[in-house]
Structures are given as structure tokens and as C-alpha cells.
Scaffold this motif. Structure first.
Motif, PDB file in Angstrom:
ATOM      1  N   ASP A  85      37.646  -2.906  48.408  1.00 17.59           N
ATOM      2  CA  ASP A  85      37.149  -2.396  47.264  1.00 17.59           C
ATOM      3  C   ASP A  85      37.841  -3.519  46.304  1.00 17.59           C
ATOM      4  OD1 ASP A  85      35.038  -2.061  48.932  1.00 17.59           O
ATOM      5  OD2 ASP A  85      34.748  -0.285  47.845  1.00 17.59           O
ATOM      6  N   ARG A  86      38.815  -3.119  46.070  1.00 21.50           N
ATOM      7  CA  ARG A  86      39.986  -3.385  44.623  1.00 21.50           C
ATOM      8  C   ARG A  86      40.263  -4.839  45.272  1.00 21.50           C
ATOM      9  NH1 ARG A  86      43.758   1.567  43.888  1.00 21.50           N
ATOM     10  NH2 ARG A  86      41.631   2.442  42.748  1.00 21.50           N
ATOM     11  N   LEU A  87      40.623  -5.297  46.319  1.00 22.24           N
ATOM     12  CA  LEU A  87      41.241  -6.343  46.394  1.00 22.24           C
ATOM     13  C   LEU A  87      40.328  -6.952  46.189  1.00 22.24           C
ATOM     14  CD1 LEU A  87      43.638  -5.779  50.024  1.00 22.24           C
ATOM     15  CD2 LEU A  87      44.214  -6.093  47.520  1.00 22.24           C
ATOM     16  N   GLU A  88      39.368  -7.009  46.485  1.00 15.81           N
ATOM     17  CA  GLU A  88      37.757  -8.088  46.909  1.00 15.81           C
ATOM     18  C   GLU A  88      37.526  -8.026  45.354  1.00 15.81           C
ATOM     19  OE1 GLU A  88      34.469 -10.420  47.816  1.00 15.81           O
ATOM     20  OE2 GLU A  88      36.549  -9.687  48.555  1.00 15.81           O
ATOM     21  N   LEU A  89      37.354  -6.866  44.514  1.00 12.53           N
ATOM     22  CA  LEU A  89      37.528  -7.018  43.405  1.00 12.53           C
ATOM     23  C   LEU A  89      38.802  -7.774  41.928  1.00 12.53           C
ATOM     24  CD1 LEU A  89      36.415  -6.283  40.504  1.00 12.53           C
ATOM     25  CD2 LEU A  89      37.294  -4.629  40.631  1.00 12.53           C
ATOM     26  N   ILE A  90      39.507  -8.251  42.809  1.00 12.09           N
ATOM     27  CA  ILE A  90      40.514  -8.794  42.281  1.00 12.09           C
ATOM     28  C   ILE A  90      41.290 -10.247  42.457  1.00 12.09           C
ATOM     29  CG2 ILE A  90      43.549  -9.409  42.449  1.00 12.09           C
ATOM     30  CD1 ILE A  90      43.512  -6.327  42.695  1.00 12.09           C
ATOM     31  N   ARG A  91      40.048 -10.492  43.784  1.00 12.06           N
ATOM     32  CA  ARG A  91      40.151 -11.667  44.088  1.00 12.06           C
ATOM     33  C   ARG A  91      39.007 -12.415  43.574  1.00 12.06           C
ATOM     34  NH1 ARG A  91      36.310 -14.862  46.583  1.00 12.06           N
ATOM     35  NH2 ARG A  91      34.916 -12.610  47.272  1.00 12.06           N
ATOM     36  N   VAL A  92      38.147 -11.911  43.014  1.00 10.37           N
ATOM     37  CA  VAL A  92      36.507 -12.270  42.304  1.00 10.37           C
ATOM     38  C   VAL A  92      36.468 -12.232  41.100  1.00 10.37           C
ATOM     39  CG1 VAL A  92      34.739 -12.050  41.738  1.00 10.37           C
ATOM     40  CG2 VAL A  92      34.755 -11.206  43.915  1.00 10.37           C
ATOM     41  N   LYS A  93      37.919 -11.448  40.606  1.00 11.70           N
ATOM     42  CA  LYS A  93      38.415 -11.958  39.229  1.00 11.70           C
ATOM     43  C   LYS A  93      39.279 -12.711  39.109  1.00 11.70           C
ATOM     44  CE  LYS A  93      38.755  -7.305  36.894  1.00 11.70           C
ATOM     45  NZ  LYS A  93      39.557  -6.190  36.891  1.00 11.70           N
ATOM     46  N   ALA A  94      40.090 -13.462  39.858  1.00  9.83           N
ATOM     47  CA  ALA A  94      40.472 -14.223  39.706  1.00  9.83           C
ATOM     48  C   ALA A  94      39.358 -15.393  40.042  1.00  9.83           C
ATOM     49  CB  ALA A  94      41.849 -14.472  40.917  1.00  9.83           C
ATOM     50  N   GLU A  95      38.755 -15.532  40.751  1.00  6.34           N
ATOM     51  CA  GLU A  95      38.047 -17.194  41.330  1.00  6.34           C
ATOM     52  C   GLU A  95      37.293 -16.983  40.236  1.00  6.34           C
ATOM     53  OE1 GLU A  95      34.073 -17.303  44.171  1.00  6.34           O
ATOM     54  OE2 GLU A  95      35.467 -16.854  44.909  1.00  6.34           O
ATOM     55  N   LEU A  96      36.750 -16.193  39.112  1.00 10.46           N
ATOM     56  CA  LEU A  96      36.158 -15.668  37.923  1.00 10.46           C
ATOM     57  C   LEU A  96      36.739 -16.922  36.720  1.00 10.46           C
ATOM     58  CD1 LEU A  96      33.539 -15.999  35.982  1.00 10.46           C
ATOM     59  CD2 LEU A  96      34.547 -13.198  35.147  1.00 10.46           C
ATOM     60  N   GLU A  97      38.414 -16.010  37.052  1.00 11.39           N
ATOM     61  CA  GLU A  97      39.136 -16.587  36.013  1.00 11.39           C
ATOM     62  C   GLU A  97      39.297 -18.673  35.664  1.00 11.39           C
ATOM     63  OE1 GLU A  97      40.030 -15.789  32.573  1.00 11.39           O
ATOM     64  OE2 GLU A  97      39.201 -13.910  33.074  1.00 11.39           O
ATOM     65  N   ALA A  98      39.635 -18.506  37.455  1.00 10.36           N
ATOM     66  CA  ALA A  98      39.301 -20.257  37.682  1.00 10.36           C
ATOM     67  C   ALA A  98      38.248 -21.032  37.547  1.00 10.36           C
ATOM     68  CB  ALA A  98      39.645 -19.843  39.314  1.00 10.36           C
ATOM     69  N   GLU A  99      37.436 -20.531  37.360  1.00  9.89           N
ATOM     70  CA  GLU A  99      35.886 -21.106  36.813  1.00  9.89           C
ATOM     71  C   GLU A  99      36.282 -21.698  35.662  1.00  9.89           C
ATOM     72  OE1 GLU A  99      33.227 -22.663  39.060  1.00  9.89           O
ATOM     73  OE2 GLU A  99      34.981 -21.946  40.383  1.00  9.89           O
ATOM     74  N   LYS A 100      35.605 -20.104  34.402  1.00 13.50           N
ATOM     75  CA  LYS A 100      36.404 -20.350  33.491  1.00 13.50           C
ATOM     76  C   LYS A 100      36.612 -21.429  33.092  1.00 13.50           C
ATOM     77  CE  LYS A 100      35.176 -15.599  31.899  1.00 13.50           C
ATOM     78  NZ  LYS A 100      35.561 -14.774  31.878  1.00 13.50           N
ATOM     79  N   THR A 101      38.115 -21.798  33.532  1.00 13.61           N
ATOM     80  CA  THR A 101      39.247 -22.799  33.478  1.00 13.61           C
ATOM     81  C   THR A 101      38.556 -24.290  33.515  1.00 13.61           C
ATOM     82  OG1 THR A 101      40.969 -21.308  34.050  1.00 13.61           O
ATOM     83  CG2 THR A 101      41.804 -23.476  34.171  1.00 13.61           C
ATOM     84  N   LEU A 102      37.897 -24.453  34.690  1.00  9.19           N
ATOM     85  CA  LEU A 102      37.626 -25.280  35.435  1.00  9.19           C
ATOM     86  C   LEU A 102      36.266 -25.617  34.241  1.00  9.19           C
ATOM     87  CD1 LEU A 102      37.004 -27.672  37.226  1.00  9.19           C
ATOM     88  CD2 LEU A 102      35.721 -26.559  38.514  1.00  9.19           C
ATOM     89  N   ARG A 103      35.233 -24.668  33.563  1.00 12.34           N
ATOM     90  CA  ARG A 103      34.649 -24.823  32.852  1.00 12.34           C
ATOM     91  C   ARG A 103      35.111 -25.591  31.721  1.00 12.34           C
ATOM     92  NH1 ARG A 103      29.539 -20.527  30.689  1.00 12.34           N
ATOM     93  NH2 ARG A 103      29.095 -22.142  29.340  1.00 12.34           N
ATOM     94  N   ALA A 104      36.051 -24.784  31.137  1.00 16.60           N
ATOM     95  CA  ALA A 104      35.833 -25.199  29.548  1.00 16.60           C
ATOM     96  C   ALA A 104      37.218 -26.990  29.882  1.00 16.60           C
ATOM     97  CB  ALA A 104      37.787 -24.202  29.522  1.00 16.60           C
ATOM     98  N   THR A 105      37.193 -27.297  31.154  1.00 15.28           N
ATOM     99  CA  THR A 105      38.211 -28.703  31.008  1.00 15.28           C
ATOM    100  C   THR A 105      36.742 -29.318  31.493  1.00 15.28           C
ATOM    101  OG1 THR A 105      40.001 -27.662  31.918  1.00 15.28           O
ATOM    102  CG2 THR A 105      39.664 -29.987  32.742  1.00 15.28           C
ATOM    103  N   ILE A 106      35.888 -29.074  32.239  1.00 16.97           N
ATOM    104  CA  ILE A 106      34.863 -30.386  31.944  1.00 16.97           C
ATOM    105  C   ILE A 106      34.295 -29.972  30.069  1.00 16.97           C
ATOM    106  CG2 ILE A 106      32.194 -30.371  32.578  1.00 16.97           C
ATOM    107  CD1 ILE A 106      33.895 -29.110  35.606  1.00 16.97           C
TER     108      ILE A 106
END
Length: 131
Positions: A85-106
Motif C-alpha cells: 500500500d505504501r509503494l502504491e501511495l508513493i506511485r500515485v503521488k508521483a503520478e499526480l505530481e507529473a499530471e500537475k506539471t503537465l497541466r501547468a505546462t498545457i
């Protein structure tokens, strides 16, 4: 000065039946006394290695007893879902940060194109003749 009493980390690792990296970590953490010779290479005295080995084996035995006690109290199956669960949480947080960065760029790109479109719309129509 290299004497039989002074060993390199590789020789000490071989004598201690451990890896060179374990010896280097012990030197870095200052658990194992060592010094640098005239060629700037690590040297370990036999007495210091023996002292570290006796302390290290005692520490390993104590850690092993603690681990056995901990395993008796908590089964590995109990810890495994938490780790997953902890690894999944870390993965989801990293994915969320990548999506936020992509959204800001767009959004920045969109704002840039909107600004260009506005400038083009504000330009007065040109006359087709130059006189």
C-alpha cells in the motif's frame, strides 16, 4: 607504509568474510578504525579489525534476536500489505505530481496562444495598396 599488520579494505573484507562495501561503510560510520597511507589508500590495523569483528558479531546477534522477536509478534503477511500500500501511495503521488506539471505546462501554452490570438484580433485591417 604497508606492513602485514595493515590491510586494505579488500583484504580486511576477505579476512572478515564480508564484502568490501561493508568494510567501507564501517569506516565511513567510524565503527571501524582506519587511516590513509602515503598513497591516500585506506589501511586497517589487524587489532582494529578484530575489535570491530567482535563488536559487529555481537551487534548482529542482538539484531537477529530482535528480528526473531519481532517476527514472532507480527507475521510477515501482516507487514506485506502495508508495504504494498505504501509503494502504491508513493506511485500515485508521483503520478499526480507529473499530471500537475503537465497541466501547468498545457495551461501556460494555452494562455500564450490566447494572447497571440488576441493580438492578431486587435490589429487594424491593412490596406492592400501602399500609397
Amino acid at each position: 607504509m604497508h606492513t602485514p599488520q595493515h590491510m586494505s579494505p579488500a583484504q580486511a573484507a576477505q579476512a572478515a568474510n564480508t564484502s568490501r562495501w561493508t568494510i567501507m561503510r564501517a569506516i565511513k560510520s567510524q565503527d571501524l578504525q582506519a587511516f590513509r597511507d602515503n598513497k591516500n589508500q585506506w589501511r586497517i590495523k589487524t587489532d582494529d579489525l578484530n575489535a570491530w569483528l567482535s563488536a559487529h558479531t555481537a551487534q548482529c546477534a542482538h539484531t537477529e534476536q530482535e528480528d526473531n522477536h519481532a517476527h514472532q509478534m507480527h507475521t510477515p503477511a501482516h507487514h506485506e500489505p502495508i508495504a504494498v500500500d505504501r509503494l502504491e501511495l508513493i506511485r500515485v503521488k508521483a503520478e499526480l505530481e507529473a499530471e500537475k506539471t503537465l497541466r501547468a505546462t498545457i495551461e501556460a501554452d494555452r494562455d500564450h496562444w490566447r494572447e497571440l490570438a488576441q493580438k492578431l484580433a486587435d490589429v487594424r485591417p491593412r490596406k492592400w495598396w501602399f500609397w
